[in-house]
Scaffold this motif. Structure first.
Motif, PDB file in Angstrom:
ATOM      1  N   GLY A  29     -62.359  11.830 -92.441  1.00 22.84           N
ATOM      2  CA  GLY A  29     -62.202  13.062 -93.210  1.00 22.84           C
ATOM      3  C   GLY A  29     -62.111  12.841 -94.705  1.00 22.84           C
ATOM      4  N   PHE A  30     -62.361  11.623 -95.160  1.00 24.32           N
ATOM      5  CA  PHE A  30     -62.199  11.272 -96.574  1.00 24.32           C
ATOM      6  C   PHE A  30     -63.166  12.064 -97.456  1.00 24.32           C
ATOM      7  N   ARG A  31     -62.658  12.480 -98.645  1.00 25.46           N
ATOM      8  CA  ARG A  31     -63.480  13.187 -99.632  1.00 25.46           C
ATOM      9  C   ARG A  31     -63.369  12.476-100.984  1.00 25.46           C
ATOM     10  N   TYR A  32     -64.430  12.603-101.769  1.00 27.11           N
ATOM     11  CA  TYR A  32     -64.526  11.823-103.010  1.00 27.11           C
ATOM     12  C   TYR A  32     -65.211  12.645-104.097  1.00 27.11           C
ATOM     13  N   ALA A  33     -64.680  12.530-105.325  1.00 27.52           N
ATOM     14  CA  ALA A  33     -65.309  13.111-106.513  1.00 27.52           C
ATOM     15  C   ALA A  33     -65.325  12.055-107.605  1.00 27.52           C
ATOM     16  N   ASN A  34     -66.411  12.004-108.359  1.00 23.44           N
ATOM     17  CA  ASN A  34     -66.490  11.112-109.515  1.00 23.44           C
ATOM     18  C   ASN A  34     -66.893  11.954-110.718  1.00 23.44           C
ATOM     19  N   LEU A  35     -65.923  12.228-111.578  1.00 26.45           N
ATOM     20  CA  LEU A  35     -66.120  13.115-112.727  1.00 26.45           C
ATOM     21  C   LEU A  35     -66.476  12.354-113.995  1.00 26.45           C
ATOM     22  N   ALA A  36     -66.575  11.034-113.912  1.00 27.54           N
ATOM     23  CA  ALA A  36     -66.794  10.210-115.107  1.00 27.54           C
ATOM     24  C   ALA A  36     -68.183  10.435-115.693  1.00 27.54           C
ATOM     25  N   VAL A  37     -68.242  10.384-117.023  1.00 27.41           N
ATOM     26  CA  VAL A  37     -69.515  10.519-117.749  1.00 27.41           C
ATOM     27  C   VAL A  37     -69.531   9.476-118.854  1.00 27.41           C
ATOM     28  N   ARG A  38     -70.609   8.745-118.944  1.00 26.02           N
ATOM     29  CA  ARG A  38     -70.746   7.684-119.944  1.00 26.02           C
ATOM     30  C   ARG A  38     -70.522   8.219-121.357  1.00 26.02           C
ATOM     31  N   GLY A  39     -69.923   7.385-122.201  1.00 20.46           N
ATOM     32  CA  GLY A  39     -69.735   7.748-123.602  1.00 20.46           C
ATOM     33  C   GLY A  39     -68.531   8.609-123.902  1.00 20.46           C
ATOM     34  N   ARG A  40     -67.823   9.079-122.900  1.00 25.16           N
ATOM     35  CA  ARG A  40     -66.712   9.990-123.143  1.00 25.16           C
ATOM     36  C   ARG A  40     -65.543   9.270-123.813  1.00 25.16           C
ATOM     37  N   LEU A  41     -64.950   9.938-124.795  1.00 23.11           N
ATOM     38  CA  LEU A  41     -63.749   9.461-125.460  1.00 23.11           C
ATOM     39  C   LEU A  41     -62.519   9.920-124.687  1.00 23.11           C
ATOM     40  N   LEU A  42     -61.374   9.339-125.018  1.00 23.93           N
ATOM     41  CA  LEU A  42     -60.155   9.654-124.283  1.00 23.93           C
ATOM     42  C   LEU A  42     -59.834  11.146-124.334  1.00 23.93           C
ATOM     43  N   ASP A  43     -59.909  11.753-125.519  1.00 28.43           N
ATOM     44  CA  ASP A  43     -59.597  13.179-125.636  1.00 28.43           C
ATOM     45  C   ASP A  43     -60.528  14.023-124.777  1.00 28.43           C
ATOM     46  N   GLN A  44     -61.802  13.648-124.728  1.00 25.38           N
ATOM     47  CA  GLN A  44     -62.747  14.400-123.909  1.00 25.38           C
ATOM     48  C   GLN A  44     -62.414  14.278-122.426  1.00 25.38           C
ATOM     49  N   ILE A  45     -62.032  13.095-121.996  1.00 23.77           N
ATOM     50  CA  ILE A  45     -61.671  12.891-120.590  1.00 23.77           C
ATOM     51  C   ILE A  45     -60.434  13.710-120.242  1.00 23.77           C
ATOM     52  N   VAL A  46     -59.455  13.709-121.136  1.00 21.80           N
ATOM     53  CA  VAL A  46     -58.229  14.473-120.888  1.00 21.80           C
ATOM     54  C   VAL A  46     -58.517  15.969-120.848  1.00 21.80           C
ATOM     55  N   GLU A  47     -59.361  16.442-121.740  1.00 23.30           N
ATOM     56  CA  GLU A  47     -59.632  17.876-121.833  1.00 23.30           C
ATOM     57  C   GLU A  47     -60.600  18.373-120.757  1.00 23.30           C
ATOM     58  N   GLU A  48     -61.590  17.549-120.405  1.00 27.90           N
ATOM     59  CA  GLU A  48     -62.643  18.007-119.497  1.00 27.90           C
ATOM     60  C   GLU A  48     -62.393  17.630-118.044  1.00 27.90           C
TER      61      GLU A  48
END
Length: 261
Positions: free
Chosen positions: A43-62
């Protein structure tokens, strides 16, 4: 402990550059870990939201708000590497931003996985900022301790200091590098894994100085130069790109081209 859902947040490292996948995209350590977790729970589920080039603030906000809304059992958060490559980065400010994100994620009840980076002392360009890297990763260790997170310490992974674990751009791991990181993550999570992160590379002959100079010149021309140009123009390699797995969904490894049913 078993994990029935996993959301991976970050930049190119977590997206999986440059570990080729069977579908023409990238696989990476996070997909490799998800594959192992899926084998343990149907039943395992997985999401990968990572996008190349993202800065820390963008990762936190998006990405962090999306993960909070998903409420997975496990969240990996690796951010800050792109910030540290830029002149004038402030590791203390970055740490405060990261701590706030970790606090929000932990409030959902999720296990949070944090990362230090690899020691940059063998990298001609990045080793100049080694002190800045070290300060930020000391903060990461402290945040992990404060909020009860699991920590993947890449700084201590000697096998990742060998260039055979990296792709030609010297910024992204290759398949072997991602395999080692996945093995380390599995160990931190207490999950069985067939691979070993303690890679012992066979000896190899040192390249002649003239060969190294040619390789360095090609790297500057093909990789460093375009990277600098993008920075000067305020652009990112991830502009216009969406996450490869934007929602928590049952994990399935992509079929190679021509094999889809």
């Amino acid at each position: 402990m078993s994990f029935r859902s996993f959301a991976a947040l970050g930049d190119s490292f977590t997206e999986g550059l440059n570990d080729p996948g069977t579908d023409g995209g990238f696989r990476g350590w996070a997909d490799r870990v998800a594959e192992r977790l899926a084998a343990l729970d149907p039943g395992f589920r997985y999401a990968n939201l990572a996008v190349r080039g993202r800065l820390l603030d963008q990762i936190v906000e998006e990405q962090v708000p999306l993960a909070v809304a998903m409420r997975p059992d496990l969240v990996s958060l690796c951010a800050g590497g792109n910030d540290l490559l830029r002149p004038g980065s402030d590791p203390d400010r970055m740490a405060k931003r990261l701590a706030g994100a970790v606090r929000d994620l932990r409030a959902t009840g999720a296990e949070v996985l944090l990362f230090t980076g690899v020691d940059p002392r063998d990298t001609p360009i990045m080793r100049r900022a080694r002190g800045t890297f070290a300060i930020f990763y000391m903060h990461v260790r402290s945040i992990a301790e404060l909020y009860g997170c699991r920590l993947v310490d890449q700084w201590s992974m000697q096998g990742l200091r060998d260039w055979r674990a990296w792709s030609d751009d010297r910024l992204h791991m290759n398949e072997e590098g991602h395999r080692m990181v996945a093995a380390k993550v599995c160990q931190v999570l207490g999950v069985d894994c067939d691979d070993d992160w303690r890679k012992a590379w066979p000896p190899r002959e040192s390249a002649a100085p003239a060969v190294r100079r040619r390789e360095d010149a090609r790297w500057v021309r093909e990789h460093l130069g375009p990277w600098v140009v993008r920075r000067l123009r305020g652009r990112s390699s991830g502009d216009g790109l969406d996450p490869k797995r934007p929602e928590l969904a049952p994990f399935s490894r992509p079929e190679p081209p021509g094999r889809a049913s």
